[in-house]
Write a protein that holds these residues in place. Structure first.
Motif, PDB file in Angstrom:
ATOM      1  N   UNK A   1       1.044   9.253  -5.821  1.00 16.98           N
ATOM      2  CA  UNK A   1       1.305  10.940  -5.849  1.00 16.98           C
ATOM      3  C   UNK A   1       2.384  11.072  -7.356  1.00 16.98           C
ATOM      4  N   UNK A   2       2.930   9.731  -7.651  1.00 17.26           N
ATOM      5  CA  UNK A   2       3.997  10.077  -8.690  1.00 17.26           C
ATOM      6  C   UNK A   2       2.918  10.138 -10.542  1.00 17.26           C
ATOM      7  N   UNK A   3       2.164   9.511 -10.420  1.00 19.66           N
ATOM      8  CA  UNK A   3       1.525   9.576 -11.370  1.00 19.66           C
ATOM      9  C   UNK A   3       0.120  10.714 -11.673  1.00 19.66           C
ATOM     10  N   UNK A   4      -0.040  10.905 -10.558  1.00 20.09           N
ATOM     11  CA  UNK A   4      -1.418  12.300 -11.097  1.00 20.09           C
ATOM     12  C   UNK A   4      -0.237  13.478 -11.146  1.00 20.09           C
ATOM     13  N   UNK A   5       0.418  13.916 -11.401  1.00 16.32           N
ATOM     14  CA  UNK A   5       1.726  14.841 -11.303  1.00 16.32           C
ATOM     15  C   UNK A   5       1.655  15.484 -13.300  1.00 16.32           C
ATOM     16  N   UNK A   6       2.001  13.711 -13.049  1.00 13.41           N
ATOM     17  CA  UNK A   6       1.617  13.248 -15.401  1.00 13.41           C
ATOM     18  C   UNK A   6       1.225  15.218 -16.040  1.00 13.41           C
ATOM     19  N   UNK A   7       1.569  15.795 -16.474  1.00 13.67           N
ATOM     20  CA  UNK A   7       1.198  16.621 -17.198  1.00 13.67           C
ATOM     21  C   UNK A   7      -0.420  16.159 -18.278  1.00 13.67           C
ATOM     22  N   UNK A   8       0.071  14.974 -18.636  1.00 15.09           N
ATOM     23  CA  UNK A   8      -1.733  14.310 -19.463  1.00 15.09           C
ATOM     24  C   UNK A   8      -2.812  13.636 -18.079  1.00 15.09           C
ATOM     25  N   UNK A   9      -3.168  13.783 -17.104  1.00 18.98           N
ATOM     26  CA  UNK A   9      -3.247  13.694 -16.041  1.00 18.98           C
ATOM     27  C   UNK A   9      -4.329  14.639 -16.070  1.00 18.98           C
ATOM     28  N   UNK A  10      -5.966  13.814 -15.434  1.00 17.30           N
ATOM     29  CA  UNK A  10      -6.808  14.880 -15.171  1.00 17.30           C
ATOM     30  C   UNK A  10      -8.071  13.771 -14.283  1.00 17.30           C
TER      31      UNK A  10
ATOM     32  N   UNK B   1       1.049  -1.541   0.017  1.00 15.47           N
ATOM     33  CA  UNK B   1      -0.146   0.313  -0.158  1.00 15.47           C
ATOM     34  C   UNK B   1       1.314   1.528   0.258  1.00 15.47           C
ATOM     35  N   UNK B   2       2.173   1.273   0.524  1.00 15.63           N
ATOM     36  CA  UNK B   2       2.687   2.458   1.069  1.00 15.63           C
ATOM     37  C   UNK B   2       3.390   3.095  -1.133  1.00 15.63           C
ATOM     38  N   UNK B   3       4.134   1.527  -1.679  1.00 16.37           N
ATOM     39  CA  UNK B   3       4.351   2.254  -2.301  1.00 16.37           C
ATOM     40  C   UNK B   3       3.367   2.242  -3.470  1.00 16.37           C
ATOM     41  N   UNK B   4       1.942   1.843  -3.732  1.00 16.86           N
ATOM     42  CA  UNK B   4       1.033   2.346  -4.305  1.00 16.86           C
ATOM     43  C   UNK B   4       0.726   3.307  -4.323  1.00 16.86           C
ATOM     44  N   UNK B   5       0.819   4.032  -2.605  1.00 22.47           N
ATOM     45  CA  UNK B   5       0.593   5.502  -3.517  1.00 22.47           C
ATOM     46  C   UNK B   5       1.783   6.098  -2.966  1.00 22.47           C
ATOM     47  N   UNK B   6       2.884   5.303  -3.102  1.00 26.69           N
ATOM     48  CA  UNK B   6       4.120   6.555  -3.887  1.00 26.69           C
ATOM     49  C   UNK B   6       3.823   6.688  -5.275  1.00 26.69           C
TER      50      UNK B   6
END
Length: 85
Positions: free
Chosen positions: A11-20, A3-8
């Motif tokens: 957190x990384x993926x939602x900063x991607x420029x194409x994330x909505x 779960x800790x790795x999944x949260x990390x």
């Protein structure tokens, strides 16, 4: 993945420029849960409904979630190298 790795990772993926973020469907709509066999599939059914409403696809490692994909194309299984269905 823990779960800790999944949260990390999340957190990384939602900063991607194409994330909505996608708007949620009304969770009280009974049609969303038509294929759910029990309480453990409620969230699965709702996630597929989110993808449907947004016109997107749900990427998952969970092969069981396909049961909620009535259109056959909303759920994208991520290959793990496993021989499981």
């Amino acid at each position: 993945v823990s779960p800790r790795e999944a949260a990390a990772l999340l957190g990384h993926w939602v900063t991607h420029r194409r994330h909505t973020f996608w708007d949620s469907p009304d969770a009280s709509t009974p049609e969303i849960y038509a294929r759910a066999l029990g309480h453990q599939q409620v969230n699965d059914a709702w996630l597929v409904a989110v993808a449907r409403k947004a016109g997107g696809r749900l990427a998952t490692l969970d092969t069981r979630i396909r049961v909620h994909d009535s259109e056959r194309g909303l759920v994208q299984l991520i290959a793990t190298g496993s021989t499981e269905p």
